[in-house]
Structures are given as structure tokens and as C-alpha cells.
Write an enzyme that holds these catalytic residues in place. Sequence first.
Site, PDB file in Angstrom:
ATOM      1  CB  SER A  66      -1.018   0.015   1.292  1.00 31.99           C
ATOM      2  OG  SER A  66      -1.848   0.971   1.184  1.00 31.99           O
ATOM      3  CG  ASP A  85      -5.854  -1.531  -5.001  1.00 31.60           C
ATOM      4  OD1 ASP A  85      -5.188  -2.026  -4.528  1.00 31.60           O
ATOM      5  OD2 ASP A  85      -5.994  -0.233  -4.259  1.00 31.60           O
ATOM      6  CG  HIS A 117      -5.326  -2.446  -0.709  1.00 29.75           C
ATOM      7  ND1 HIS A 117      -4.550  -1.869  -1.611  1.00 29.75           N
ATOM      8  CD2 HIS A 117      -4.869  -1.775   0.366  1.00 29.75           C
ATOM      9  CE1 HIS A 117      -3.849  -0.897  -1.259  1.00 29.75           C
ATOM     10  NE2 HIS A 117      -4.136  -0.800   0.116  1.00 29.75           N
TER      11      HIS A 117
END
Length: 585
Positions: free
Chosen positions: A240, A346, A392
Site C-alpha cells: 500500500s 484495488d 488490497h
Amino acid sequence: MGCIITSTTVEGRTAIVLLRTLVTYLCCAAVVIQAKPKPLLANGGGSAATAAAAAQEDSASSWWTTDETELEPALGRNRNTLESISRNWQKYEPDALKRVFLRNATVTCNDGSRSGYYLRRHSGSKIWLMMLEGGWYCYDDVSCASRWSHTRSLMTSKAWPLHHQATGIMSGDPDENPVFWRANIIYVPYCSSDVWTGTSQRGNGQKYAFMGSLILQEIIKELLPKGLLKARKLLLAGSSAGATGVLLNVDSLSDLLRSSGSKAKVRGLVDSGWFLDSEPFSTTACVDPRHCSPAVTLKKGVELWKSQIPSQCGDFYREDASSCFYGSKLYAFLKTPVFIFQWLYDEAQMMASNVFVPRTKAQGAYVQSMRDDMVRSLENVSAVFAPSCVGHIVLTEKRWAAYSIGQVTFGQALQCWWDGSNEANNAEQSSSLEPNSLNDNNLMLSDQAVPQCDRAKLRRCRRRQKRQRKLNVKLGGLTGRKQCRCRRSSNVPNHQRRSRATSTLASDQVTGRSRRFTGQIHFHHTWQHHPDLCNHHLIDDCRLPNCSAQCPKNYDTFSGKPIDFEQMLRNAGVRSRNPIKDIFL
């Protein structure tokens, strides 16, 4: 008097390990209590002896509540049974990483607390993996105050535990981590809220420090004398915001290592950090940064953080340095090879675009266009693995290496790229290189650079390669794959032999690669540099989210139970027998 514990060891079973450690502690604690000397009262020595005994007892129990770095002098003087358990418990738990605070106290977290990292060494290994935690960011006084109220753990180190339980790509279990289980692991918690780019200190009216880039530089400097200087390879990985931090720091950290005298080859692994610079589906009041358009918030953040941006990208986007936070814009300027893992749907991208759960045809069409933009941005990326799933972050999952596209798993693709000795970020980079160059940025090996050898020598070399590949499959990696240093003596030029082999293999599925991959610009790179035809450029061609049963599960907001994406749409109010097709087709 001794203390002997016997138990059945079950590899990978954390509960058994912890139970054994606890039983050992209780048993040995009893031994210490029984063996404690009685205080001497004769000759007026009672008070001194009692004080000494009390001091020894305090020393024996202080390891439980005190930072181990503060106990080194005491440990050197008094190595009793309990202290040995404290210092050696990591031997019984292979996934435990030990906390280390930076010696440089001026490089801090947001609140001024000491920054640091977690470390686990693997004896004899010259492979290092540095993992950056993610967790979005804050960009002004209001967003940072909200972040401090709701996710304070991402802004301070005051609650960091003494040990961190590693999972996924940081695990020491070869079943869970088949590629890097024997690597030295550095885990860097995220406490700077600046996508790992800040250089701004507290003070002069500024409540928080933003020093993410400086934290990474200090960690590298501190670890150089601890073995990093002699490292053979370093993988800078992140998830991330940590993944975006990899893109923004991998070149500068590679330069820092080289300037320090290290010959380590540096590469980057980007997990769910390839964000798109796209207009959101709808605009809302920007209260939660996760629901705000990065195009607005990053511009504010770059100024607040005093971000350190890669120089070439910063010069190119001089009017808007925040453009360098998007992988599709930064990638062309990177010198260090990177591997991109990206879910095509995502969740963070969908949330920032205000279509986290699409409910209408219009929202479904927007998500599909975003997916198409993602595919186009990844087409010229040399090393990429992009499943058509809603998700994610993957690297911290226990089954991170098992996700597959076709018949190729993420672990196999990553191993192929990691073992390759001649990798570059895109095919265009090879056109500007000399044809006889054999460095890590070259994609074109010339026939003149490879000496000829007789058939017997070549057969022996290929047999060694075959044994090496089998060993890689069995042990899970880090043993490497070396190419033969010679080519077969023949009147047929090498490029013609490759052409014939390529045309033959294009019609078959070779190690999981189907016909659709052969027309891509990276096919010849794969054939030239990976004799077993492994592939590390895989983008799923399925045009529906979660069209594979292996895609990660979502979680119900109220029950917390895992549910599939179709059920998630129904829970959001979509009334249809097949909500995915009705919304996305």
C-alpha cells in the site's frame, strides 16, 4: 540441579512452541526459587546479603518488563536461567522479529517518539529483505488530528511491542514463504504518515514530524556494520503506502549502499501501491483522506512533508511533484529493477474514487474503465503480476505465494524474476544499451559475448541447471539459477535457433504460459534470460472482478465473517441473481 523439558516438536505450530516456552519458564522459575540462597544474618551481614539477594531477584524478573537493549550490561554480569530464556526465545519461534530503536534520536515518528525497525537474522545468509508497512497518510492539520485520534499507532512508536510476529513474505516457514524464508528480515513500522518521503522536523509551529525518507536512510546506515555491507542482494518491499514508498526510495537507497562500499544488488517489490491518477466517480466532502482524491491531498502533503522525490522525476514534473507518487508516471525514471503486484480491482483505488461497493450500472462502468486504465499502465512493465480480483495487499497473507494466473503462481513468477541476472524495468531501456553489455540493466545478450564450448561441457552445464531447478522447487529459493557460461558450437546462429524454438513453443503451454503471452514485448526477454521459460509478466485477461475462485475473500461489515464479492454486492442492496454480470457487463 537441572531443568529438562521434553515435548513433541511440530514444525510451524506456533501454539505448541509458545506452550513449550511457557512450561520451560515455569519450570525454570521454580528451580531458581528453590535454589535461591538464604540470607546470611551472622556477623552483621544480614542487611547487605538481603539487599544483594533482592537485587539479584529484581534482575531476574526485569527482563519481562524492560527493553532488552537496556539490559545488556546486566546480562553480561548475571546470565541466569530466566534471562537466557528471554534472549533465546526467538530460537523456538522462527517468525519473531526483535525491536530495535534507531540510535539517532533526532529521526523520529510523527509525535517525536523514537523510530526504529524489527530485525531477524538468518545465520550465513547474504540475502536481505526490508519490508515497509503501509497505512495511507495525512496532509494537513485537520487530517493529521483525525489520524491521531483514530489510528494513533501509525504516528507513534510508544506502543510498539518488543517482538513482531512476521507472516507472509517475512515468515521463516518455507511452506508459507517459499522464496525468502532464509533471508535476513527487516520490518519497518509506519509512523511518519508521509508515504515514506518526508524530511520535515517538529518545531517552529509544526506539531508533527514527517521523516519517513530519513528513517529509511538511518536504518540502512545502522545495519551496514551488522552485515548489510557484505550483502549479496537486498529486496526493498512494501504494501500500500509502503509500496509507493518503495517506488520513491528504491533508487536513493541503492545509491546509498553503493556510496557506502556495498556491492549488494538492490531490487524493489511493490504490493498494491500502483495507484492511478484518475478523476473520482463522484466528489464528496474531504473528511477522511482515504475517501479523498489523491490528486488534491498529495499536493498538500508534498509541501507539508518536504518530500524527497527522485531527482529525474522531480525535474520532469517540476510544476507538480505529487505526480511522482503515481507508479505509471514514476516508473520510466527508475534505474533499479522493480516487480509490481497489483490487484486489477484495488480496494484502496475504488475507495478513493468513491465506488468502494459499486451498486449501479454507471458505477460498474466506471470501475471497468479504471480496470482498463490499470491494465494499460502495466503493459510495458517488465515484471508484473496482476490478478483480476478485488483486494488490497498480499505480501502479509499466509498464502501470498499461491495466487495464480493461468498455471503460474505469484511465488514462481517472483522467484523467476529474483533469480534472473539481467533484469530491467521495461523493454525500451534495452535499446539504449550497448549490445555487448552484460550488466543488470541489459536485456540483450550478444552471441559474441558468450564463448563456445563442446557438447559434453554444455550437457554437464545443463544437467547442473536441471538439478538446481529441482532444488529450487524443493527448498523454495534463494539458491539461484546460473546460466551456462558458454553456447553450443554450431553453424546455426543463436538468434535463428531462438526463433525456431520460439515459434514451436508458442503453440503450447510451457510452465503455465499460454499462447496469449507470446505476442507481448517481454516474450523474447523471457526466452533469452530464463532457459526454463518461467514468466514474470502476467496480467489477467478476465474482465470481471473475482472471476477466479482463488481471489481473496471480503469481510462483512457487521459480522466480520469472510464473504465473496457477489454476496458483498447483495449486502449493499443489489437485487439480482447475478449482480456481478448485471453491474459490470
